[in-house]
Design a protein around this motif. Structure first.
Motif, PDB file in Angstrom:
ATOM      1  N   TYR A 192      -5.423   4.306  -0.457  1.00 36.06           N
ATOM      2  CA  TYR A 192      -3.904   4.617  -0.586  1.00 36.06           C
ATOM      3  C   TYR A 192      -4.526   3.500  -1.707  1.00 36.06           C
ATOM      4  O   TYR A 192      -5.293   3.251  -2.404  1.00 36.06           O
ATOM      5  CB  TYR A 192      -3.849   3.487   0.532  1.00 36.06           C
ATOM      6  CG  TYR A 192      -4.421   1.451   0.884  1.00 36.06           C
ATOM      7  CD1 TYR A 192      -4.218   1.130   0.381  1.00 36.06           C
ATOM      8  CD2 TYR A 192      -4.787   1.885   1.558  1.00 36.06           C
ATOM      9  CE1 TYR A 192      -4.847  -0.259   0.740  1.00 36.06           C
ATOM     10  CE2 TYR A 192      -6.125   0.578   2.208  1.00 36.06           C
ATOM     11  CZ  TYR A 192      -5.743  -0.225   1.468  1.00 36.06           C
ATOM     12  OH  TYR A 192      -5.945  -1.418   1.565  1.00 36.06           O
ATOM     13  N   ARG A 193      -2.743   3.516  -2.479  1.00 35.64           N
ATOM     14  CA  ARG A 193      -3.031   3.143  -3.714  1.00 35.64           C
ATOM     15  C   ARG A 193      -2.053   1.494  -3.601  1.00 35.64           C
ATOM     16  O   ARG A 193      -1.173   1.327  -3.142  1.00 35.64           O
ATOM     17  CB  ARG A 193      -2.667   3.632  -4.864  1.00 35.64           C
ATOM     18  CG  ARG A 193      -2.299   3.102  -6.808  1.00 35.64           C
ATOM     19  CD  ARG A 193      -1.537   4.883  -7.382  1.00 35.64           C
ATOM     20  NE  ARG A 193      -1.633   6.030  -7.004  1.00 35.64           N
ATOM     21  CZ  ARG A 193      -2.613   6.409  -7.422  1.00 35.64           C
ATOM     22  NH1 ARG A 193      -3.540   5.207  -8.373  1.00 35.64           N
ATOM     23  NH2 ARG A 193      -2.551   7.696  -6.950  1.00 35.64           N
ATOM     24  N   ALA A 213       0.993  -1.659   0.016  1.00 35.62           N
ATOM     25  CA  ALA A 213       0.155   0.134   0.614  1.00 35.62           C
ATOM     26  C   ALA A 213       0.965   0.790  -0.246  1.00 35.62           C
ATOM     27  O   ALA A 213       1.833   1.230   1.001  1.00 35.62           O
ATOM     28  CB  ALA A 213      -1.117  -0.214   1.297  1.00 35.62           C
ATOM     29  N   GLU A 214       0.392   1.838  -1.188  1.00 34.34           N
ATOM     30  CA  GLU A 214       0.961   3.393  -0.505  1.00 34.34           C
ATOM     31  C   GLU A 214      -0.407   4.293  -0.380  1.00 34.34           C
ATOM     32  O   GLU A 214      -1.005   4.681  -1.053  1.00 34.34           O
ATOM     33  CB  GLU A 214       1.293   3.615  -2.629  1.00 34.34           C
ATOM     34  CG  GLU A 214       2.581   2.882  -2.950  1.00 34.34           C
ATOM     35  CD  GLU A 214       2.721   3.465  -4.401  1.00 34.34           C
ATOM     36  OE1 GLU A 214       2.632   4.430  -4.864  1.00 34.34           O
ATOM     37  OE2 GLU A 214       3.723   2.042  -5.196  1.00 34.34           O
ATOM     38  N   VAL A 215      -0.020   4.619   1.060  1.00 32.78           N
ATOM     39  CA  VAL A 215      -0.762   6.275   1.506  1.00 32.78           C
ATOM     40  C   VAL A 215      -0.731   6.957   0.695  1.00 32.78           C
ATOM     41  O   VAL A 215       0.477   7.970  -0.227  1.00 32.78           O
ATOM     42  CB  VAL A 215      -0.246   6.436   2.996  1.00 32.78           C
ATOM     43  CG1 VAL A 215      -1.277   7.428   2.879  1.00 32.78           C
ATOM     44  CG2 VAL A 215      -0.223   5.067   3.822  1.00 32.78           C
ATOM     45  N   LEU A 216      -2.395   7.843   0.535  1.00 29.17           N
ATOM     46  CA  LEU A 216      -2.296   9.081  -0.183  1.00 29.17           C
ATOM     47  C   LEU A 216      -2.049  10.542   0.127  1.00 29.17           C
ATOM     48  O   LEU A 216      -2.942   9.935   1.273  1.00 29.17           O
ATOM     49  CB  LEU A 216      -3.924   8.656  -1.493  1.00 29.17           C
ATOM     50  CG  LEU A 216      -4.239   7.622  -2.568  1.00 29.17           C
ATOM     51  CD1 LEU A 216      -5.389   7.526  -3.065  1.00 29.17           C
ATOM     52  CD2 LEU A 216      -3.099   7.817  -3.229  1.00 29.17           C
ATOM     53  N   PRO A 217      -1.668  11.414  -0.401  1.00 26.87           N
ATOM     54  CA  PRO A 217      -1.248  12.958   0.553  1.00 26.87           C
ATOM     55  C   PRO A 217      -3.214  13.470   1.702  1.00 26.87           C
ATOM     56  O   PRO A 217      -3.010  14.260   2.032  1.00 26.87           O
ATOM     57  CB  PRO A 217      -0.907  13.088   0.228  1.00 26.87           C
ATOM     58  CG  PRO A 217      -1.144  12.806  -1.503  1.00 26.87           C
ATOM     59  CD  PRO A 217      -1.378  11.668  -1.071  1.00 26.87           C
ATOM     60  N   ASP A 218      -4.027  13.170   0.873  1.00 29.64           N
ATOM     61  CA  ASP A 218      -5.028  13.826   1.183  1.00 29.64           C
ATOM     62  C   ASP A 218      -6.045  13.529   2.151  1.00 29.64           C
ATOM     63  O   ASP A 218      -6.789  13.180   2.267  1.00 29.64           O
ATOM     64  CB  ASP A 218      -5.768  14.384  -0.303  1.00 29.64           C
ATOM     65  CG  ASP A 218      -6.362  12.902  -1.066  1.00 29.64           C
ATOM     66  OD1 ASP A 218      -6.104  12.050  -0.287  1.00 29.64           O
ATOM     67  OD2 ASP A 218      -6.986  13.235  -1.684  1.00 29.64           O
TER      68      ASP A 218
END
Length: 130
Positions: A128-129, A74-79
């Protein structure tokens, strides 16, 4: 003289008990009202997972929560934000969230506000992506 020493010893005991019990005054009780997960899958297999968590907080301050069961890549989204659920204006009423992905497949979600969240119902929005 003996009576004075007995009162002094009692006063020290009471003072020690009060100092030990001071951190226990703050308590936090949370209850999950709803948790909506939206998954947008692309043709190549990549996906964006969005969470909307409606949580009721009693006591406080709530400074962080953990979300278990996320993907290992998982890559956490910043918003990511949290806002009072009763708020009519979503802009400006929220606080940013600081999210850390851990090796045990959990997300640690810290509320980026010095006082944390007090009593009320709050809407957490994060994603997350993968």
């Amino acid at each position: 003289m003996y009576v004075w020493l007995r009162h002094l010893r009692t006063a020290w005991t009471v003072a020690a008990l009060i100092l030990v019990a001071l951190p226990a005054r703050a308590w936090v009780e949370t209850s999950l009202s709803s948790h909506v997960v939206t998954i947008d899958v692309e043709r190549d297999g990549r996906a964006v997972v969005a969470h909307e968590i409606l949580m009721k907080v009693r006591g406080g301050p709530l400074k962080s929560i953990e979300l278990a069961g996320v993907d290992a890549d998982a890559e956490v989204l910043p918003d990511a934000t949290v806002a009072p659920a009763e708020s009519n204006s979503a802009a400006g009423a929220g606080h940013p969230l600081v999210i850390e992905r851990r090796e045990d497949r959990t997300l640690r979600i810290d509320i980026d506000h010095e006082k944390g969240l007090r009593r009320g119902t709050y809407l957490f929005k994060l994603g997350y992506r993968t």
